[in-house]
Design a protein around this motif. Structure first.
Motif, mmCIF file in Angstrom:
data_model
loop_
_atom_site.group_PDB
_atom_site.id
_atom_site.type_symbol
_atom_site.label_atom_id
_atom_site.label_comp_id
_atom_site.label_asym_id
_atom_site.label_seq_id
_atom_site.Cartn_x
_atom_site.Cartn_y
_atom_site.Cartn_z
ATOM 1 N N GLU A 1 12.355 -124.714 -59.676
ATOM 2 C CA GLU A 1 12.313 -124.852 -58.351
ATOM 3 C C GLU A 1 13.395 -125.735 -57.937
ATOM 4 O OE1 GLU A 1 8.515 -125.520 -56.450
ATOM 5 O OE2 GLU A 1 9.337 -125.350 -54.372
ATOM 6 N N ARG A 2 14.163 -125.012 -57.131
ATOM 7 C CA ARG A 2 15.158 -126.001 -56.400
ATOM 8 C C ARG A 2 15.015 -126.225 -54.914
ATOM 9 N NH1 ARG A 2 18.875 -126.750 -60.873
ATOM 10 N NH2 ARG A 2 18.058 -125.294 -62.236
ATOM 11 N N LEU A 3 14.578 -124.973 -54.416
ATOM 12 C CA LEU A 3 13.946 -124.980 -52.977
ATOM 13 C C LEU A 3 12.847 -124.352 -52.926
ATOM 14 C CD1 LEU A 3 17.351 -124.766 -50.973
ATOM 15 C CD2 LEU A 3 15.991 -126.750 -50.986
ATOM 16 N N ARG A 4 11.966 -124.238 -51.752
ATOM 17 C CA ARG A 4 10.595 -123.283 -51.769
ATOM 18 C C ARG A 4 11.082 -121.875 -52.035
ATOM 19 N NH1 ARG A 4 9.739 -120.525 -47.695
ATOM 20 N NH2 ARG A 4 11.041 -121.704 -46.347
ATOM 21 N N PHE A 5 12.384 -121.447 -51.839
ATOM 22 C CA PHE A 5 12.541 -120.246 -51.788
ATOM 23 C C PHE A 5 13.842 -119.929 -52.949
ATOM 24 C CE2 PHE A 5 16.453 -120.759 -49.232
ATOM 25 C CZ PHE A 5 16.209 -121.570 -48.525
ATOM 26 N N VAL A 6 14.104 -120.814 -53.545
ATOM 27 C CA VAL A 6 15.215 -120.891 -54.533
ATOM 28 C C VAL A 6 14.805 -121.300 -55.796
ATOM 29 C CG1 VAL A 6 17.533 -121.351 -55.254
ATOM 30 C CG2 VAL A 6 17.101 -121.096 -52.756
ATOM 31 N N TYR A 7 14.594 -120.680 -56.884
ATOM 32 C CA TYR A 7 14.602 -120.955 -58.263
ATOM 33 C C TYR A 7 15.773 -120.545 -59.060
ATOM 34 C CZ TYR A 7 9.580 -121.587 -56.909
ATOM 35 O OH TYR A 7 8.364 -121.901 -56.595
ATOM 36 N N LEU A 8 16.176 -121.496 -60.018
ATOM 37 C CA LEU A 8 17.245 -120.971 -60.567
ATOM 38 C C LEU A 8 17.296 -121.589 -61.991
ATOM 39 C CD1 LEU A 8 20.145 -122.441 -57.932
ATOM 40 C CD2 LEU A 8 19.448 -120.065 -58.487
ATOM 41 N N THR A 9 18.216 -120.828 -63.105
ATOM 42 C CA THR A 9 18.265 -121.443 -64.249
ATOM 43 C C THR A 9 19.520 -122.557 -64.217
ATOM 44 O OG1 THR A 9 19.834 -119.820 -64.820
ATOM 45 C CG2 THR A 9 17.649 -119.182 -65.474
ATOM 46 N N ASP A 10 19.353 -123.285 -65.271
ATOM 47 C CA ASP A 10 20.879 -124.152 -65.188
ATOM 48 C C ASP A 10 22.023 -123.623 -65.003
ATOM 49 O OD1 ASP A 10 18.867 -126.310 -65.351
ATOM 50 O OD2 ASP A 10 18.829 -126.812 -67.496
ATOM 51 N N ASP A 11 22.101 -122.345 -66.034
ATOM 52 C CA ASP A 11 23.412 -121.696 -65.747
ATOM 53 C C ASP A 11 23.692 -121.123 -64.421
ATOM 54 O OD1 ASP A 11 25.191 -119.972 -67.391
ATOM 55 O OD2 ASP A 11 24.180 -118.502 -66.576
ATOM 56 N N GLU A 12 22.753 -120.572 -63.668
ATOM 57 C CA GLU A 12 22.589 -119.993 -62.394
ATOM 58 C C GLU A 12 23.238 -121.035 -61.649
ATOM 59 O OE1 GLU A 12 19.563 -116.152 -62.044
ATOM 60 O OE2 GLU A 12 18.719 -118.390 -62.046
ATOM 61 N N ALA A 13 22.525 -122.402 -61.602
ATOM 62 C CA ALA A 13 23.055 -123.362 -60.995
ATOM 63 C C ALA A 13 24.397 -123.818 -60.929
ATOM 64 C CB ALA A 13 21.843 -124.557 -61.096
ATOM 65 N N ALA A 14 24.885 -123.917 -62.294
ATOM 66 C CA ALA A 14 26.238 -124.366 -62.521
ATOM 67 C C ALA A 14 27.140 -123.188 -61.863
ATOM 68 C CB ALA A 14 26.445 -124.197 -63.989
ATOM 69 N N LYS A 15 26.961 -122.131 -62.012
ATOM 70 C CA LYS A 15 27.748 -120.771 -61.462
ATOM 71 C C LYS A 15 27.693 -120.877 -59.866
ATOM 72 C CE LYS A 15 27.188 -117.223 -65.181
ATOM 73 N NZ LYS A 15 26.400 -116.059 -65.593
ATOM 74 N N LEU A 16 26.717 -121.273 -59.320
ATOM 75 C CA LEU A 16 27.001 -121.512 -57.961
ATOM 76 C C LEU A 16 27.821 -122.791 -57.379
ATOM 77 C CD1 LEU A 16 23.269 -121.017 -56.386
ATOM 78 C CD2 LEU A 16 25.148 -119.473 -56.184
#
Lengths: 128, 157
Positions: B115-130
């Motif tokens: 969980e990164r925000l209530r409506f945003v869950y990301l893998t570390d890879d997805e976070a890095a891509k953003l």
């Protein structure tokens, strides 16, 4: 209904609408256990599919969806395509659920048709 | 007026998009960029059910979207472009570098995501891509509905 197992109704909604409808049906009819609420709160596609799977179980079911579009509907139709004996109705309202809980001795498609008719009849503009 | 919102939302067309964003932005078309939906007639029918009859829904693969992007961006109508995941957003920006913003509107829990925000869950890879998208000059923010604050990518990845 063909195999004798009870026909279940599963209400699929945004936020707490489904839970509120289940409570209202119970208060009005005294019937518990015929309806199961599913909320899409905090769910992506996978999580909502898992909630549906758990709510429906193994028996036949009618999925009562709140809106005729959106995540509740797309997940419900996907589920119905992957499982036998599942029917989907949109625009759920209290009137259709009250009719449904007393008429579950039919196949899901027939129960869905009947529920949709009952729900539609309840929508009226009344005299002031 | 063109595309008013480029959004990552794994529910694709749903109430928050059509009503929550669609009403205040006065949109009249939606572009849904998803290779899988593009090749599925019944899924397209399903998504069309979620919009008013006078709203156009355009289904496109990433490559088709890249070819059509210029015309959508100069369309006199107002529209929203949707993708279902971070990878599709990255691919779209690679194919259509004129996409300069992305709104992260709903990426929900799945194995491997946190969980990164209530409506945003990301893998570390997805976070890095953003973050990489942002480093390339794309404005990336998270915001589920118009009345909520837009959260910069650095604050949730």
């Amino acid at each position: 209904m063909s195999d004798g197992s009870p026909l279940r109704g599963v209400i699929v909604s945004h936020a707490a609408v489904a839970q509120a409808l289940v409570s209202a049906v119970s208060v009005i009819t005294g019937i518990d256990g015929a309806l199961t609420p599913v909320s899409n709160e905090g769910c992506g596609t996978d999580a909502l599919a898992e909630r549906l799977n758990k709510a429906v179980g193994s028996g036949p079911a009618v999925l009562f969806v709140d809106l005729p579009g959106g995540s509740c509907l797309t997940s419900s139709v996907r589920y119905a395509k992957q499982h036998a004996d599942i029917a989907v109705v949109t625009g759920v309202n209290l009137a259709m659920l009250l009719d449904f809980v007393f008429h579950r001795d039919v196949a899901p498609a027939e129960a869905a048709r009947r529920a949709a008719e009952a729900g539609g009849k309840a929508i009226r503009v009344t005299a002031a | 007026m063109s595309l008013a919102l480029y959004r990552i939302d794994d529910r694709l067309i749903h109430g928050q998009v059509v009503v929550g964003w669609g009403q205040p932005l006065h949109i009249t078309f939606i572009v849904l960029v998803d290779d899988e939906v593009r090749s599925s007639d019944w899924e397209q029918d399903l998504y069309r059910m979620g919009v008013p009859p006078d709203m156009e829904v355009i289904f496109a693969s990433v490559e088709e979207a890249a070819r059509q992007m210029a015309s959508w961006q100069t369309d006199p109508r107002v529209g929203i472009l949707l993708v279902g995941d971070v990878n599709t957003a990255v691919s779209l920006v690679e194919h259509a570098p004129q996409v300069r913003t992305f709104n992260v509107g709903g990426v929900h829990h799945r194995a491997g995501r946190t969980e990164r925000l209530r409506f945003v869950y990301l893998t570390d890879d997805e976070a890095a891509k953003l973050r990489q998208l942002a480093a390339r000059g794309v404005e990336v923010t998270a915001q589920d509905v118009p009345t909520a604050p837009a959260i910069p990518v650095g604050d949730f990845t």
